[in-house]
Design an enzyme around this catalytic site. Structure first.
Site, PDB file in Angstrom:
ATOM      1  N   CYS A  59     -11.324 -13.606 -38.338  1.00  0.00           N
ATOM      2  CA  CYS A  59     -12.652 -14.090 -38.681  1.00  0.00           C
ATOM      3  C   CYS A  59     -12.759 -15.547 -38.235  1.00  0.00           C
ATOM      4  O   CYS A  59     -11.867 -16.350 -38.496  1.00  0.00           O
ATOM      5  CB  CYS A  59     -12.863 -13.986 -40.188  1.00  0.00           C
ATOM      6  SG  CYS A  59     -14.418 -14.709 -40.716  1.00  0.00           S
ATOM      7  N   CYS A  67      -8.101  -5.651 -38.846  1.00  0.00           N
ATOM      8  CA  CYS A  67      -8.042  -4.776 -37.680  1.00  0.00           C
ATOM      9  C   CYS A  67      -9.424  -4.164 -37.423  1.00  0.00           C
ATOM     10  O   CYS A  67     -10.314  -4.219 -38.270  1.00  0.00           O
ATOM     11  CB  CYS A  67      -6.997  -3.684 -37.893  1.00  0.00           C
ATOM     12  SG  CYS A  67      -7.427  -2.551 -39.215  1.00  0.00           S
ATOM     13  N   HIS A  81     -19.671 -12.834 -42.948  1.00  0.00           N
ATOM     14  CA  HIS A  81     -19.117 -13.530 -41.780  1.00  0.00           C
ATOM     15  C   HIS A  81     -19.238 -12.583 -40.588  1.00  0.00           C
ATOM     16  O   HIS A  81     -18.676 -11.494 -40.611  1.00  0.00           O
ATOM     17  CB  HIS A  81     -17.639 -13.897 -42.015  1.00  0.00           C
ATOM     18  CG  HIS A  81     -17.449 -14.924 -43.078  1.00  0.00           C
ATOM     19  ND1 HIS A  81     -16.224 -15.193 -43.647  1.00  0.00           N
ATOM     20  CD2 HIS A  81     -18.336 -15.762 -43.680  1.00  0.00           C
ATOM     21  CE1 HIS A  81     -16.351 -16.147 -44.560  1.00  0.00           C
ATOM     22  NE2 HIS A  81     -17.637 -16.502 -44.607  1.00  0.00           N
ATOM     23  N   CYS A 167       5.399 -16.404  27.847  1.00  0.00           N
ATOM     24  CA  CYS A 167       5.362 -15.373  26.813  1.00  0.00           C
ATOM     25  C   CYS A 167       6.128 -15.805  25.569  1.00  0.00           C
ATOM     26  O   CYS A 167       5.825 -15.378  24.460  1.00  0.00           O
ATOM     27  CB  CYS A 167       5.882 -14.044  27.342  1.00  0.00           C
ATOM     28  SG  CYS A 167       7.466 -14.170  28.158  1.00  0.00           S
ATOM     29  N   HIS A 437      11.435 -10.779  28.897  1.00  0.00           N
ATOM     30  CA  HIS A 437      10.032 -10.909  28.538  1.00  0.00           C
ATOM     31  C   HIS A 437       9.925 -10.792  27.021  1.00  0.00           C
ATOM     32  O   HIS A 437      10.656 -10.029  26.401  1.00  0.00           O
ATOM     33  CB  HIS A 437       9.240  -9.791  29.225  1.00  0.00           C
ATOM     34  CG  HIS A 437       7.781  -9.822  28.918  1.00  0.00           C
ATOM     35  ND1 HIS A 437       7.016 -10.941  29.150  1.00  0.00           N
ATOM     36  CD2 HIS A 437       6.956  -8.885  28.395  1.00  0.00           C
ATOM     37  CE1 HIS A 437       5.759 -10.682  28.769  1.00  0.00           C
ATOM     38  NE2 HIS A 437       5.704  -9.451  28.310  1.00  0.00           N
TER      39      HIS A 437
END
Lengths: 487, 93
Positions: A59, A67, A81, A167, A437
């Site tokens: 609260c 719960c 409340h 490359c 390459h």
């Protein structure tokens, strides 16, 4: 669910402010201190039924725990409340409106507490989605053009002209362009440069390159400016012959790292003695070396920064086996005695390398080129490498835990650690030592691979990538952690 | 909840490990796409009742069974195994 709050919450805030929410949240939702955790651990039970759930609320008026299975409703009826804080998620429930109420101010408080909590526990900060600021929202409204990224999108892919044996550069550029975090940095235009416009900063050049790659144009690019910049800043690479892609990669990182400093004030440069430029943030890890004296068992530990790990390929058949061997304790032998600071004498010792900190991008260099005084040769031995790699076994902390043994268990430390990496680029060397390459496989997005062979870009399968020979392997951390930025 | 359970639960909160496990679970659920799937489920429910108010309770009731079923077994197993290992090593100390 209401985005504009409700009259009950507004009235409550007008009368009592946000302090009641702050207190409940800091103690029972996101504990910002050890003391708070003690309260939360012992007192979060329903005052009516003594159960820890379902869905505990407090609260907001009188910190009464109840719960959701009827007891907050009961309390609300008897005490009038109406407002309750959900203790799992911190949202505010209004029993009058019978729903959760969004409130910007409270959401901000909750977020700041979550960050403080993460910091107090030493865990990564919670993910926060990007919210555009006023300027960004304005720009988004002004620029109407949007690009939809689908699995067929080829955005970010562009071929690179070969300028005569370049490359080696092309495959490294493709790798850098497809490094996820580097891409985000540059597309976010994070580089602020003092040398701007002089054409001398490599970081600015890379920044432009990202714009070119993501412009949507499809013609191959020519990287003469980039090549020239690297030639001037890394003289050993200048010339028209083929260079080693690995050497080029390291030299490029070095020049980028040096140029990152152009726009930065001296005071910002270092954090705990470590450079925090984008290159170091992404690529730098810490390699721990433990030298153990065989006579007195004294350990001398040093930690050195690294950008990549070079691995011997003769013998082991997989990347994991290479790493296993890399991090194994090695006896240095009688020919290589090291002065032990404890014994004050030269002693035989063992040396073990482990990874103390991991970089975001882990780069592996398979040593396929052997240069000796007698012979230069290429080792084409097959080394398998995985698409997903867990680096935990090669970490210093893990090795320590293993050495200490299971009874003094340090393993739980590792439960929350995540050292998984995903493959995102592979550079291959084809052909022989003198007539070779380079090509690169890059991951454009998850599950989508492309082969970059100079100006040619073709779709590739993951299988094809994993079956390739592999010269440089690039892994990106799978899950990124967020740093807590709270003072 | 038994006394033993309560003590284990309190210890997890006190050490902050409960939060760490929660964060781990959150991460896993995001990674595997669960969060996005659940978000889509919620959108569908909201769209279905375009003209009436949607309350949190109603959304939870509609989405929870399907969302639970969508959690991958690998995630459940990992968390279960890690929590178990963790609790067992705590007991020894």
């Amino acid at each position: 669910m209401n985005d504009n709050g409700c009259i009950h919450l507004s009235n409550f805030k007008a009368a009592k402010g946000t302090n009641p929410y702050k207190i409940v949240h800091a103690f029972f939702v996101s504990c910002t201190s050890f003391e708070a955790r003690r309260y939360k651990a012992t007192s979060c039970l329903c005052f009516a039924c003594g159960q820890p759930g379902p869905r505990m609320h407090s609260c907001l008026h009188c910190i009464y725990f109840a719960c959701y299975a009827g007891h907050i409703q009961e309390h609300s009826k008897s005490k009038k409340h109406f407002l309750y804080v959900d203790l799992s998620y911190g949202n505010v429930y209004c029993t009058q409106c019978q729903d959760y109420i969004y409130d910007r101010e409270l959401t901000e408080i909750a977020m700041s507490h979550r960050l403080k909590e993460a910091k107090s526990l030493g865990i990564s900060a919670p993910f926060m989605p990007w919210l555009p600021n006023t300027n960004e929202a304005l720009a988004l409204r002004r620029l109407r053009k949007r690009r939809l990224i689908s699995p067929h999108t080829t955005i970010g892919l562009r071929g690179l002209q070969n300028l005569g044996s370049t490359c080696f550069m092309n495959c490294i550029v493709q790798t850098l362009i497809h490094t996820p975090l580097l891409r985000d940095y540059f597309l976010g235009e994070k580089h602020k440069c003092k040398a701007q416009g002089t054409g001398k900063c490599l970081v600015c050049e890379v920044s432009k390159l990202f714009q070119e790659f993501y412009s949507g144009a499809k013609t191959p690019l020519t990287l003469h400016r980039l090549l020239h910049l690297i030639w001037t800043h890394a003289r050993h690479l200048a010339g028209y012959e083929q260079q080693d892609a690995h050497e080029f990669f390291i030299a490029t990182l070095d020049v980028l790292h040096r140029h990152c400093m152009n726009g930065v004030e001296d005071t910002e440069k270092k954090e705990n003695g470590r450079c925090n430029c984008i290159i170091d943030q992404i690529f730098t890890g810490g390699l721990q070396s433990d030298v153990v004296c065989t006579s007195c068992s004294g350990v001398s530990t040093t930690i050195d920064p690294f950008w990549d790990i070079s691995l011997d390929v003769a013998g082991p058949g997989s990347l994991q086996a290479c790493l296993e061997r890399f991090t194994r304790a090695e006896h240095l032998g009688s020919a290589a005695k090291i002065k032990c600071s404890k014994c004050r004498a030269y002693r035989e010792s063992t040396k073990q390398l482990t990874l103390e900190t991991l970089p975001i991008v882990a780069s592996f260099h398979l040593k396929r080129f052997e240069h000796s005084s007698q012979i230069d040769r290429k080792i084409s031995a097959f080394v398998s490498f995985p698409a997903e790699l867990d680096m935990t076994p090669f970490m210093s902390s893990h090795r320590r835990a293993v050495d200490v043994g299971v009874d003094n268990n340090n393993a739980p430390e590792g439960i929350f650690e995540d050292n998984r990496y995903s493959l995102f680029a592979v550079v291959n060397h084809l052909g022989s030592l003198d007539a070779g390459h380079y090509t690169a496989y890059v991951r454009q997005m998850k599950g989508s691979w492309f082969k970059c062979d100079d100006h040619m870009i073709t779709r590739a399968s993951l299988r094809e990538v994993l079956d390739s020979e592999g010269y440089l392997l690039f892994y990106h951390k799978t899950v990124l952690e967020y740093e807590c930025d709270v003072s | 909840m038994t006394v033993n359970n309560t003590i284990a639960h309190q210890r997890l909160i006190l050490s902050g490990d409960r939060e760490r496990f929660k964060e781990l679970l959150r991460k896993r659920l995001i990674e595997c796409g669960w969060r996005d799937q659940v978000r889509m489920l919620c959108r569908d429910v909201v769209k279905e009742r375009e003209n009436s108010d949607v309350s949190f309770d109603m959304l939870v009731n509609r989405v929870t069974p399907r969302a639970r079923a969508l959690v991958p077994d690998t995630v459940k197993k990992e968390l279960l195994q890690k929590i178990k290992t963790h609790l067992l090593t705590q007991k020894d100390q």
